[in-house]
Design a protein around this motif. Structure first.
Motif, PDB file in Angstrom:
ATOM      1  N   GLU A 169       5.731  13.357 -18.048  1.00 25.50           N
ATOM      2  CA  GLU A 169       5.619  12.269 -17.083  1.00 25.50           C
ATOM      3  C   GLU A 169       6.978  11.966 -16.476  1.00 25.50           C
ATOM      4  N   GLN A 170       6.989  11.578 -15.203  1.00 26.45           N
ATOM      5  CA  GLN A 170       8.226  11.214 -14.518  1.00 26.45           C
ATOM      6  C   GLN A 170       8.083   9.832 -13.907  1.00 26.45           C
ATOM      7  N   LEU A 171       9.220   9.183 -13.751  1.00 31.52           N
ATOM      8  CA  LEU A 171       9.258   7.892 -13.069  1.00 31.52           C
ATOM      9  C   LEU A 171       9.956   8.079 -11.733  1.00 31.52           C
ATOM     10  N   VAL A 172       9.230   7.812 -10.666  1.00 32.50           N
ATOM     11  CA  VAL A 172       9.771   7.896  -9.308  1.00 32.50           C
ATOM     12  C   VAL A 172       9.784   6.494  -8.729  1.00 32.50           C
ATOM     13  N   VAL A 173      10.934   6.054  -8.237  1.00 33.98           N
ATOM     14  CA  VAL A 173      11.030   4.728  -7.621  1.00 33.98           C
ATOM     15  C   VAL A 173      11.072   4.902  -6.109  1.00 33.98           C
ATOM     16  N   LEU A 174      10.010   4.474  -5.449  1.00 33.59           N
ATOM     17  CA  LEU A 174       9.928   4.522  -3.991  1.00 33.59           C
ATOM     18  C   LEU A 174      10.577   3.264  -3.441  1.00 33.59           C
ATOM     19  N   SER A 175      11.753   3.407  -2.841  1.00 34.61           N
ATOM     20  CA  SER A 175      12.477   2.233  -2.344  1.00 34.61           C
ATOM     21  C   SER A 175      12.611   2.224  -0.829  1.00 34.61           C
ATOM     22  N   GLU A 176      12.230   3.319  -0.181  1.00 35.44           N
ATOM     23  CA  GLU A 176      12.273   3.395   1.272  1.00 35.44           C
ATOM     24  C   GLU A 176      10.851   3.390   1.822  1.00 35.44           C
ATOM     25  N   VAL A 177      10.753   3.351   3.128  1.00 34.41           N
ATOM     26  CA  VAL A 177       9.432   3.433   3.752  1.00 34.41           C
ATOM     27  C   VAL A 177       8.777   4.760   3.405  1.00 34.41           C
ATOM     28  N   GLU A 178       9.574   5.842   3.374  1.00 33.80           N
ATOM     29  CA  GLU A 178       9.032   7.159   3.047  1.00 33.80           C
ATOM     30  C   GLU A 178       9.992   7.906   2.139  1.00 33.80           C
ATOM     31  N   SER A 179       9.442   8.654   1.199  1.00 34.20           N
ATOM     32  CA  SER A 179      10.244   9.450   0.281  1.00 34.20           C
ATOM     33  C   SER A 179       9.482  10.732  -0.025  1.00 34.20           C
ATOM     34  N   VAL A 180      10.226  11.845  -0.179  1.00 35.60           N
ATOM     35  CA  VAL A 180       9.628  13.144  -0.478  1.00 35.60           C
ATOM     36  C   VAL A 180      10.196  13.645  -1.800  1.00 35.60           C
ATOM     37  N   VAL A 181       9.315  14.038  -2.706  1.00 37.17           N
ATOM     38  CA  VAL A 181       9.712  14.548  -4.016  1.00 37.17           C
ATOM     39  C   VAL A 181       9.097  15.933  -4.185  1.00 37.17           C
ATOM     40  N   ARG A 182       9.917  16.898  -4.610  1.00 33.86           N
ATOM     41  CA  ARG A 182       9.447  18.268  -4.785  1.00 33.86           C
ATOM     42  C   ARG A 182       9.463  18.664  -6.258  1.00 33.86           C
ATOM     43  N   PHE A 183       8.437  19.440  -6.630  1.00 34.05           N
ATOM     44  CA  PHE A 183       8.288  19.890  -8.002  1.00 34.05           C
ATOM     45  C   PHE A 183       8.091  21.405  -7.981  1.00 34.05           C
ATOM     46  N   LYS A 229       0.861  -1.182   0.000  1.00 31.52           N
ATOM     47  CA  LYS A 229       0.000   0.000   0.000  1.00 31.52           C
ATOM     48  C   LYS A 229       0.896   1.230   0.000  1.00 31.52           C
ATOM     49  N   VAL A 230       0.564   2.182  -0.853  1.00 32.71           N
ATOM     50  CA  VAL A 230       1.348   3.415  -0.964  1.00 32.71           C
ATOM     51  C   VAL A 230       0.438   4.598  -0.634  1.00 32.71           C
ATOM     52  N   GLU A 231       0.780   5.321   0.409  1.00 36.25           N
ATOM     53  CA  GLU A 231       0.063   6.542   0.755  1.00 36.25           C
ATOM     54  C   GLU A 231       0.717   7.703   0.016  1.00 36.25           C
ATOM     55  N   ALA A 232      -0.076   8.474  -0.685  1.00 36.20           N
ATOM     56  CA  ALA A 232       0.423   9.617  -1.458  1.00 36.20           C
ATOM     57  C   ALA A 232      -0.248  10.882  -0.946  1.00 36.20           C
ATOM     58  N   VAL A 233       0.573  11.844  -0.496  1.00 35.81           N
ATOM     59  CA  VAL A 233       0.057  13.124   0.009  1.00 35.81           C
ATOM     60  C   VAL A 233       0.720  14.247  -0.774  1.00 35.81           C
ATOM     61  N   LEU A 234      -0.083  15.044  -1.455  1.00 35.15           N
ATOM     62  CA  LEU A 234       0.426  16.165  -2.246  1.00 35.15           C
ATOM     63  C   LEU A 234       0.085  17.475  -1.535  1.00 35.15           C
ATOM     64  N   GLU A 235       1.123  18.263  -1.269  1.00 35.51           N
ATOM     65  CA  GLU A 235       0.943  19.569  -0.642  1.00 35.51           C
ATOM     66  C   GLU A 235       1.511  20.647  -1.544  1.00 35.51           C
ATOM     67  N   HIS A 236       1.040  21.874  -1.332  1.00 30.20           N
ATOM     68  CA  HIS A 236       1.470  22.982  -2.191  1.00 30.20           C
ATOM     69  C   HIS A 236       1.783  24.199  -1.327  1.00 30.20           C
ATOM     70  N   ASP A 237       2.942  24.812  -1.618  1.00 28.24           N
ATOM     71  CA  ASP A 237       3.346  26.001  -0.888  1.00 28.24           C
ATOM     72  C   ASP A 237       4.126  26.900  -1.840  1.00 28.24           C
ATOM     73  N   GLU A 266       5.318  28.172  -4.989  1.00 27.07           N
ATOM     74  CA  GLU A 266       5.337  27.597  -6.333  1.00 27.07           C
ATOM     75  C   GLU A 266       5.878  26.173  -6.321  1.00 27.07           C
ATOM     76  N   THR A 267       5.864  25.548  -5.142  1.00 27.07           N
ATOM     77  CA  THR A 267       6.414  24.192  -5.010  1.00 27.07           C
ATOM     78  C   THR A 267       5.324  23.208  -4.603  1.00 27.07           C
ATOM     79  N   ALA A 268       5.251  22.120  -5.327  1.00 30.40           N
ATOM     80  CA  ALA A 268       4.374  21.011  -4.965  1.00 30.40           C
ATOM     81  C   ALA A 268       5.241  19.924  -4.340  1.00 30.40           C
ATOM     82  N   THR A 269       4.850  19.458  -3.172  1.00 27.99           N
ATOM     83  CA  THR A 269       5.618  18.438  -2.452  1.00 27.99           C
ATOM     84  C   THR A 269       4.793  17.163  -2.350  1.00 27.99           C
ATOM     85  N   LEU A 270       5.365  16.092  -2.876  1.00 20.97           N
ATOM     86  CA  LEU A 270       4.692  14.787  -2.844  1.00 20.97           C
ATOM     87  C   LEU A 270       5.398  13.898  -1.834  1.00 20.97           C
TER      88      LEU A 270
END
Length: 883
Positions: free
Chosen positions: A520-534, A469-477, A479-483
């Protein structure tokens, strides 16, 4: 010969057939205990004196000590129900052998020997349909996984590879056609009638042996390989079925060409034969050069086969042909490595079908299947890794996890590597292991080396059960979107603690104003938690995640309905668009089932869903095949998986209420769509197939919203139908509605097709899977029908497996549906354990149900477990299900 029907009692419960008791506690076989076999068997010669009730088998084995094995002073030859009539070593009769259970133990002192063994079997009495058996006067074999030991004493394991020469003799009138693996090298007349000799030059394990003898005719063609060799092709069927084999032959030729172009694999014999058999436990079998198929996956014409049947024929033909390399030329070392051949070959047949029919719709179909059968397996008592650690009966591990999840795991490798580098890895795999019995580790290492990937952590996908199960939370602050991504692999019965696995997620961020994304981007989640910023987003974007279903995971996120409607309308990834529509509906239904919706919230949610569906129905740019996918509601099974405790009655009620509301609210658009699709000319082209698809989906909604209108429309569609697709879609709707039209059309359908077993299977299934309130009584009556045959797996599955999906029947609050399936298992187990064991799975989901139904379902499992003499197939499934 005709197979007699098993008699039934007046209430439809089948009488038990007599059978010898099996071991109460079958031995546990562990992967860690694997050892190479002590002897090699370089050559095997088999002589068959054929008869339906008595076939004499003479097996001559050339054996030599295996340098990798132990230097034992004896050889163990597996058997199952066999009695040795003659045993000879190096031309001399031997009296020093002994039996150990079913196995023959023969002392051998030297380095190499020739062993000759004679056995006699009764194919007509073989109701298990494993080994050599009779099907309507024809003799055929099914040896995977351990069926060869029912034919001759042999080291019946996948890592013992041998070249086979097979001679068959029998009466010409009874067996005019004699087929086996490889190439036909000689034939002639003898005192028994006639004979044929076949030789397969490629070493293979015994599970790939095949023999067919009977009165058959062939559709013939040829294929010229990329190196210029001509291969003779033949599809063998009974004379009355020959006209329905054109599509199968075309599918075979397309498969051969595609495998050369995409994977560089060329066919390696002078002949390729397919035989269609009416009595078959499986869909098909990839025996080297002689594929044996269930008739369901060979025979097709528009009058008797639906568009889905056509797709099934094409996909299964391709799957078994692709096994020639991914399964035959490179086979599996032991049965724990089963996904090595099956998962890889499923991916290959999926990619082939995407190329033939379009990637978007095919991908959605594959994911829907995965979620309906594999996700529940991963969350239930029968959960197991792609590469299991132990088993009692290998037949129970031909599962969606091995096949479908196995394919998804290899697809993830392809996603991370890209198609070109993945092809380099598969080329290396075939080059390294051609002619060998390999392991999953061998495959992973070849992809690593060929594609330049580090798959060290990725190996956990093969070792751990459960759907991540992958929880995905997108926040915005600013001009940056944080996933923020977090993963969790749930505990399963034999694995409480899990490690994080690499999860490749294709994603895109959409601009709300323009409806577009920047790439489109490919993000590989390999840890319990990972943060990606756009960067570069003045407003919060809309997240499209797991595009193309790039990983077999469950995405958990909180998202506004408006965003889901946005994606359902604008996402340029077909799967993501479908997923948004599913997510929108699932979110509403889960809330409604849980009782957490106010009337106002219910109306708001329905209006959002209705608006999205209306746009789908009327979008002139949308392809009908894709439109049909977007119209489908999430299944009852999938909805159950979203709940900690599932109440099948409540799920059904809310799902049907939404369907009825949509049917009433969008009646005009649905009727217009049905009318427009009905004007499309018949044919097998893409547009015609798409039109039939949306026509059927429109009827489903109309039946829920306006049953009288739907009944009239369905009856008209049935009468005007030029294809089985249209006729079956109309009859499916009618079977769930009361009234005279239901009865009239069911009688008409039966009378039209009563001499076609495959179509009568549909007749049984349509009634058994219907939403009719009296479905239980209908199934009881059908079980007493003269055309029902407990010994034919297709007929049993068509009635009872269809029934296990019914919320009003199988999940009846009284428990009567559960009792009916338990009765079936107990009656079927002595006849065909392999088929019986597959019916345990629906009963094994009791832990996920509300307490009342859970207790009833568990009670039926306990009743089955208490029965003396259960086969090890059923015993293992029941005990694992009970936990």
């Amino acid at each position: 010969m005709d197979i007699a029907r098993t008699p039934s009692t007046p209430d439809g419960n089948y009488q038990m057939a007599d059978a010898p008791p099996e071991p109460v506690d079958p031995p546990l076989i562990r992967r860690e205990d694997y050892k190479p076999f002590d002897w090699l068997v370089p050559q095997t010669r088999l002589d068959f004196a054929l008869g339906v009730e008595s076939t004499r088998v003479t097996a001559t084995l050339s054996v030599a000590r295996n340098p990798a094995g132990e230097q034992a002073g004896e050889i163990r030859l597996n058997g199952d129900g066999l009695t040795p009539l003659e045993v000879a070593v190096d031309g001399q009769a031997s009296n020093s052998w002994r039996m150990d259970g079913n196995d023959l133990i023969l002392p051998l002192a030297g380095e190499a020997h020739e062993i000759r063994l004679v056995t006699e079997i009764d194919p007509a009495a073989n109701s298990q349909l494993m080994g050599l058996y009779a099907s309507n006067g024809m003799l055929c074999t099914q040896c995977e996984a351990e069926g060869f030991r029912r034919i001759a004493f042999f080291p019946d394991r996948p890592d013992v590879l041998s070249t086979y020469t097979v001679r068959m003799s029998g009466e010409r009138q009874a067996f005019p056609v004699l087929l086996s693996n490889g190439n036909l090298v000689a034939q002639g007349e003898d005192s028994s009638g006639h004979w044929a000799e076949w030789h397969d030059p490629w070493p293979k394990p015994s599970y790939l042996f095949a023999l067919v003898a009977g009165d058959l005719v062939a559709r013939r063609d040829t294929f010229t390989t990329m190196s210029g060799r001509t291969v003779d092709l033949a599809i063998w069927v009974r004379a009355e079925d020959l006209d329905r084999t054109e599509h199968a032959m075309e599918s075979l030729i397309r498969s051969m060409r595609w495998d050369e172009e995409v994977f560089g694999r060329e066919y390696d014999l002078d002949q390729f034969n397919i035989v269609a058999v009416g009595d078959f436990n499986m869909g098909a079998m990839e025996n080297k050069g002689l594929n044996v198929f269930n008739t369901k996956y060979v025979l097709a014409d528009p009058e008797t086969a639906t568009d889905g049947d056509y797709d099934g024929v094409e996909g299964v033909i391709a799957h078994e042909y692709f096994h020639n390399w991914s399964g035959n030329r490179v086979t599996c070392r032991d049965w724990f490595q089963l996904s090595l051949k099956e998962g890889f070959t499923v991916l290959r047949d999926q990619l082939f079908s995407e190329g033939m029919r379009g990637a978007a719709v095919k991908r959605i179909e594959d994911v829907r299947l995965l979620r309906s059968v594999q996700f529940p397996e991963d969350s239930g008592p029968l959960a197991h890794p792609i590469r299991p650690d132990s088993f009692r009966e290998i037949g129970n591990f031909y599962t969606p996890t091995i096949y479908n999840k196995g394919a998804e795991v290899i697809r993830m490798m392809r996603t991370m590597a890209g198609p070109e580098r993945f092809r380099q890895g598969t080329d290396l795999y075939f080059e390294r292991h051609d002619g060998e019995a390999a392991t999953c580790e061998d495959f992973i290492r070849a992809i690593e080396d060929g594609a330049g990937l580090d798959l060290t952590q990725f190996r956990l996908w093969y070792a751990q059960a459960g759907t991540p199960k992958v929880e995905a939370v997108l926040e915005h602050d600013g001009e940056t979107a944080t996933l923020t991504l977090r993963q969790m692999v749930p505990p399963t019965p034999d694995q409480r603690t899990k490690l994080p696995v690499p999860i490749p997620l294709r994603l895109a961020l959409f601009d709300r104003a323009t409806g577009r994304h920047s790439g489109e981007q490919l993000v590989v989640l390999s840890e319990v938690e990972s943060v990606v910023r756009f960067a570069g987003f003045a407003e919060k974007p809309v997240l499209s995640i797991n595009r193309g279903f790039s990983a077999p995971v469950a995405i958990e996120r909180t998202v506004e309905p408006d965003d889901l409607v946005f994606l359902a309308r604008h996402d340029d990834d077909a799967f993501a668009r479908y997923e948004a529509m599913q997510e929108l509906i699932v979110g509403h239904l889960v809330s409604a089932i849980g009782g957490g919706l106010t009337d106002a919230a219910r109306i708001e949610a329905r209006q959002a869903i209705g608006g999205a569906l209306s746009a789908i129905l009327t979008d002139p740019e949308l392809d009908d095949a894709m439109r049909g996918e977007l119209m489908m509601l999430p299944s009852q099974t999938y909805l159950s998986e979203q709940l900690l405790v599932a109440d099948p009655g409540a799920i059904h009620a809310e799902r049907e209420a939404l369907k009825a509301w949509l049917g009433r609210t969008l009646e005009g658009e649905l009727a217009a769509l049905h009318q427009r699709a009905s004007s499309q000319s018949a044919g097998m082209g893409h547009a015609a197939r798409g039109a039939r698809k949306v026509k059927g989906q429109a009827l489903v909604f109309l039946a829920a919203g306006n049953p009288e209108l739907a009944a009239r429309t369905a009856a008209s569609q049935y009468d005007a139908a030029e294809t089985m697709t249209d006729r079956q879609a109309a009859l499916m709707v009618l079977t769930g509605l009361p009234g005279a039209e239901r009865t009239h059309k069911l009688i008409d359908f039966y009378n039209r097709f009563q001499n076609d077993p495959l179509v009568i299977d549909k007749w049984f299934s349509l009634q058994a899977s219907s939403l009719h309130p009296q479905v239980i009584e209908h199934v009881k009556a059908l079980a007493r029908h003269p055309d029902f045959n407990l010994k034919n797996p297709n007929r049993v599955r068509s009635l009872f497996m269809a029934f296990t999906g019914t919320p009003l029947g199988f999940h009846a609050a009284s428990g009567e549906g559960y009792r009916m399936i338990a009765d079936l298992i107990l009656a079927l187990d002595p006849i065909n354990p392999s088929t019986a064991a597959r019916f345990v799975t629906p009963l094994g989901r009791w832990r996920r149900l509300e307490p009342g139904r859970a207790a009833l379902m568990r009670g039926e499992l306990e009743r089955i477990a208490a029965k003396a003499g259960l086969s090890r197939d059923t015993f293992e499934q029941v005990t694992r299900s009970l936990g």
